[in-house]
Enzyme design. Structure first.
Site, PDB file in Angstrom:
ATOM      1  N   LYS A  12       0.836  -1.213   0.000  1.00 29.02           N
ATOM      2  CA  LYS A  12       0.000   0.000   0.000  1.00 29.02           C
ATOM      3  C   LYS A  12       0.868   1.259   0.000  1.00 29.02           C
ATOM      4  O   LYS A  12       0.559   2.226  -0.696  1.00 29.02           O
ATOM      5  CB  LYS A  12      -0.857   0.051   1.279  1.00 29.02           C
ATOM      6  N   ASP A  68      -8.515   1.510   4.361  1.00 30.88           N
ATOM      7  CA  ASP A  68      -8.987   0.154   4.654  1.00 30.88           C
ATOM      8  C   ASP A  68      -9.609  -0.379   3.374  1.00 30.88           C
ATOM      9  O   ASP A  68     -10.406   0.302   2.724  1.00 30.88           O
ATOM     10  CB  ASP A  68      -9.993   0.127   5.807  1.00 30.88           C
TER      11      ASP A  68
HETATM   12  P1  ITT Z   1      -2.915  -1.684   7.088  1.00 33.29           P
HETATM   13  O1  ITT Z   1      -1.693  -1.695   7.932  1.00 33.29           O
HETATM   14  O2  ITT Z   1      -2.999  -0.530   6.149  1.00 33.29           O
HETATM   15  O3  ITT Z   1      -4.186  -1.900   7.878  1.00 33.29           O
HETATM   16  P2  ITT Z   1      -3.613  -4.259   5.947  1.00 33.29           P
HETATM   17  O4  ITT Z   1      -2.826  -5.208   5.098  1.00 33.29           O
HETATM   18  O5  ITT Z   1      -4.111  -4.750   7.289  1.00 33.29           O
HETATM   19  O6  ITT Z   1      -2.717  -2.968   6.110  1.00 33.29           O
HETATM   20  P3  ITT Z   1      -6.368  -3.911   5.149  1.00 33.29           P
HETATM   21  O7  ITT Z   1      -6.875  -4.073   6.523  1.00 33.29           O
HETATM   22  O8  ITT Z   1      -6.927  -2.806   4.322  1.00 33.29           O
HETATM   23  O9  ITT Z   1      -4.786  -3.702   5.081  1.00 33.29           O
HETATM   24  O10 ITT Z   1      -6.497  -5.344   4.500  1.00 33.29           O
HETATM   25  C1  ITT Z   1      -6.934  -5.642   3.304  1.00 33.29           C
HETATM   26  C2  ITT Z   1      -6.224  -6.844   2.745  1.00 33.29           C
HETATM   27  O11 ITT Z   1      -6.644  -6.818   1.383  1.00 33.29           O
HETATM   28  C3  ITT Z   1      -4.689  -6.729   2.706  1.00 33.29           C
HETATM   29  O12 ITT Z   1      -4.080  -7.474   3.693  1.00 33.29           O
HETATM   30  C4  ITT Z   1      -4.350  -7.269   1.328  1.00 33.29           C
HETATM   31  O13 ITT Z   1      -4.149  -8.648   1.397  1.00 33.29           O
HETATM   32  C5  ITT Z   1      -5.586  -7.031   0.522  1.00 33.29           C
HETATM   33  N1  ITT Z   1      -5.418  -5.863  -0.332  1.00 33.29           N
HETATM   34  C6  ITT Z   1      -5.514  -4.538  -0.019  1.00 33.29           C
HETATM   35  N2  ITT Z   1      -5.304  -3.776  -1.089  1.00 33.29           N
HETATM   36  C7  ITT Z   1      -5.070  -4.620  -2.108  1.00 33.29           C
HETATM   37  C8  ITT Z   1      -4.761  -4.439  -3.458  1.00 33.29           C
HETATM   38  O14 ITT Z   1      -4.629  -3.236  -3.996  1.00 33.29           O
HETATM   39  N3  ITT Z   1      -4.579  -5.537  -4.226  1.00 33.29           N
HETATM   40  C9  ITT Z   1      -4.689  -6.779  -3.703  1.00 33.29           C
HETATM   41  N4  ITT Z   1      -4.959  -7.039  -2.422  1.00 33.29           N
HETATM   42  C10 ITT Z   1      -5.149  -5.962  -1.626  1.00 33.29           C
END
Ligand code: ITT
Length: 204
Positions: A12, A68
């Protein structure tokens, strides 16, 4: 402009820096010595992004934002949705299987393909949704973005991160998002749309 991005997800962070461009310098909680896990206990993406942004703002008092993201699959009634990061661990718990760590990308993808295969004929139509919360001088603003597509039959590609090897965007129907350049992904992605809207707002 300096902004704190309340994330621990390196994929991200890389995408956000590329989307926002050189006019923005992104710091992470780790850069500021905030090492605790940021809680995400909301029932919606918007609640979770606000929770993450507030957690960091309360600790550093600097302008910041959080993202998120959830993947919704029509044939799974919108799952994994808000549980996207911990999908494999929640399904393992539901089915009484050995525990799986949350954020295990490989296990999450395996679980997703298995769950869909349990529903033959179910729609593979899907979308990523991102909710961004920005806290600017203590005031909150939100921005959203969506990327429509479908779930592939099997994994392909090594670009991007997370579920990209099994997501096919409507704009590039013959390959997964992990097989298109990151710049191209950012031009059509949920995160690209939400963060460009935030950048427009900040430029005004
Ligand atoms: P934060 O520290 O930002 O919370 P996170 O990985 O926990 O990071 P999220 O709670 O938003 O992020 O989780 C969403 C999941 O969705 C993340 O772990 C990825 O596996 C997946 N994800 C998020 N954005 C994506 C993208 O652009 N392409 C593919 N998978 C994605």
């Amino acid at each position: 402009m300096k902004l704190v991005f309340a994330t621990s997800n390196k994929g991200k962070l890389r995408e956000a820096q590329e989307i926002l461009g050189e006019g923005f310098e992104l710091l992470t909680p780790t850069d500021l010595g905030i090492d605790s896990d940021i809680p995400e206990t909301g029932d919606t993406l918007a609640e979770n992004s606000a929770q993450k942004a507030r957690f960091v703002y309360e600790r550093c008092g600097l302008d910041c934002f959080a993202d998120d993201t959830g993947l919704e699959v029509d044939g799974l009634n919108g799952a994994p949705g808000v549980h996207t990061a911990r999908y494999a661990s929640e399904v393992a718990e539901r089915d009484g299987l050995a525990p799986v760590a949350s954020h295990d990308f490989a296990a999450n993808i395996r679980t997703l393909l298995r769950e869909i295969s349990l529903h033959p004929g179910a729609s593979r139509k899907a979308r990523f949704r991102t909710s961004v919360t920005l806290i600017l001088s203590g005031k909150e603003y939100s921005f959203d973005g969506t990327m429509e597509g479908r779930i592939a039959d099997s994994e392909a590609g090594c670009g991007g991160f997370g579920y990209d090897p099994v997501f096919i965007a409507d704009e590039y129907p013959d390959r997964t998002v992990a097989e298109i350049p990151e710049e191209t992904k950012n031009s059509i992605s949920h995160r690209g749309k939400a963060l460009r809207a935030m950048a427009e707002f900040l430029k005004k």
